[in-house]
Design an enzyme around this catalytic site. Structure first.
Site, short mmCIF file in Angstrom:
data_model
loop_
_atom_site.label_atom_id
_atom_site.label_comp_id
_atom_site.label_asym_id
_atom_site.label_seq_id
_atom_site.Cartn_x
_atom_site.Cartn_y
_atom_site.Cartn_z
CB CYS A 57 -0.95 -0.01 1.20
SG CYS A 57 -2.00 -1.47 1.24
CG HIS A 100 -6.15 1.43 -0.33
ND1 HIS A 100 -5.02 2.09 -0.76
CD2 HIS A 100 -5.71 0.32 0.33
CE1 HIS A 100 -3.95 1.40 -0.38
NE2 HIS A 100 -4.34 0.32 0.28
CB CYS A 107 0.00 0.65 7.62
SG CYS A 107 -1.70 0.60 6.99
#
Length: 435
Positions: free
Chosen positions: A98, A391, A421
């Site tokens: 990510c 996302h 994160c």
């Protein structure tokens, strides 16, 4: 460790000149037939057109994709070939889960700092709709064996060893390879370990959607989002389609926990959805940007990455990476005008917020004598976060960078933190500056 300086040997800073993204769309909606490589081409092509820069001037493209497609393993090179850049433009792909587009931006920045390039494009794209569907190991082995047979009898012998379950398609893995735990299970563990309640998680999700909706209504987001005409070219999409413009706090309480049905608190509503989209930023050596008459959005002041254990608290990367970048830049949390933290899950974001202010955590885990400090929530995710926008894994970092720089500019400048994160116990933090 000395103070970090994101500059060339001649003292020139690394400038972010522009940023752009596609609208972010929930899985199986507007981008249901668009692979990540096409989303990447789409956003880079529009970025080049908007900045009116000659594509041949781009020295390097570093792009990322988390959910890899076997037919296009180097998405960066495909983008170069598909957007009119010089055929000799350097291009390679990266992945940091990510935090992928933070990594791609840092790679371009480091190339500029080293004097290897003057201009580069960084970003990421992911599709949760167009996925590589695999086959079982037994079927894969049988198909290889089948390709080496010559007679019908040999072929039948190979096929006779397959059962019905061996023929079932295998979807992409959602769990950590090393632990077998999903991100949601880790978020659930963090909620329990750090005392993050269901009410607190729902409140953050509601806040995220409310602020994102207001940002769109106020015209703050449209300038960094292109209008996309996805296949089969029958309609366009100009806005993110995950944002709840009618969000009410009561609505979140209706959903059941997704990962621990009996005792859990993490739900689909207080987590990011699976999303399709792409985002990119254009970086230049400061002097080159001025030579070309380009307006500069801002500068990268510092960056850091972190890695921790994956057995528990795997999504605590922002706390570790932020501690490192504050130390390397000589800054304090109080020096920051804005803080934008990736909201993978409300539980994860709130656990990190809590640890920023914990002396015990700082002493035991960060090598600090006291906490980094309490986050002023008036500075935190002021335009909403990933829970609202969505996302697309590799695109989120570039979205955050562009969004933060534009908001800093509206506020008259200052310093901002972007942090995220990532799977595998990874974390990223970047300090951005606008004059």
């Amino acid at each position: 460790m000395g103070k970090q300086e994101v500059k060339t040997r001649q003292g020139e800073r690394v400038a972010i000149v522009a940023g752009l993204r596609t609208p972010f769309a929930r899985q199986s909606t507007e981008f249901s037939q668009v692979p990540a490589v096409d989303l990447g081409k789409m956003v880079v092509s529009d970025l080049l057109a908007r900045t009116d820069i000659d594509p041949k001037l781009i020295d390097q493209v570093v792009f990322g994709q988390v959910v890899q497609m076997p037919e296009a393993p180097n998405i960066a090179r495909e983008i170069v070939l598909g957007t009119g850049m010089n055929i000799h433009t350097d291009a390679y792909s990266v992945t940091r889960a990510c935090a992928t587009s933070f990594q791609s931006a840092v790679n371009v920045a480091e190339s500029i700092m080293a004097g290897a390039i003057d201009i580069g494009i960084a970003g990421g794209a992911d599709s949760s709709s167009v996925l590589p569907i695999g086959v079982s190991k037994k079927l894969a082995a049988s198909l290889l064996a089948l390709s080496k047979t010559k007679t019908l009898g040999q072929k039948l012998k190979v096929l006779s060893g397959l059962g019905l379950k061996d023929l079932m398609p295998v979807p992409p893995a959602v769990a950590e390879y090393s632990t077998g735990l999903s991100m949601g299970q880790t978020a659930e563990q963090m909620a329990k370990t750090h005392g993050i309640t269901r009410a607190e998680q729902d409140a953050l999700a509601h806040r995220s959607h409310t602020l994102a909706s207001q940002a769109w209504r106020d015209g703050k987001i449209a300038g960094e989002v292109m209008t996309a005409f996805p296949e089969p070219y029958k309609k366009w999409i100009a806005e993110d389609n995950n944002i709840r413009h009618d969000s009410t706090l009561e609505g979140y309480a209706k959903l059941r926990p997704a990962f621990d049905r009996q005792y859990g608190s993490v739900t689909a509503a207080n987590s990011t959805p699976l999303t399709d989209g792409a985002a990119a930023v254009l970086l230049m050596r400061e002097g080159r940007a001025k030579e070309l008459g380009m307006e500069i959005l801002g500068y990268i002041r510092g960056y850091a990455f972190s890695a921790i254990g994956v057995e528990s608290d795997m999504l605590m990367g922002p706390s570790y990476a932020t501690s490192k970048v504050l130390q390397s830049t000589g800054l304090a949390l109080s020096d920051l005008t804005l803080i934008d933290m990736h909201e993978a899950f409300a539980a994860q974001a709130l656990a990190n917020v809590k640890m920023f202010a914990s002396d015990k955590f700082a002493q035991e885990n960060l090598g600090r004598s006291k906490a980094m400090g309490e986050i002023d929530m008036d500075k935190f995710n002021v335009l909403g976060g990933s829970i609202a926008y969505g996302h697309p894994f590799a695109a989120t970092g570039a979205r955050m960078m562009t969004q933060t720089l534009r908001e800093l500019k509206r506020r008259g400048g200052g310093l901002a933190l972007n942090t995220a994160c990532a799977a595998g116990g990874l974390g990223a933090a970047m300090i951005l500056e606008v004059e």
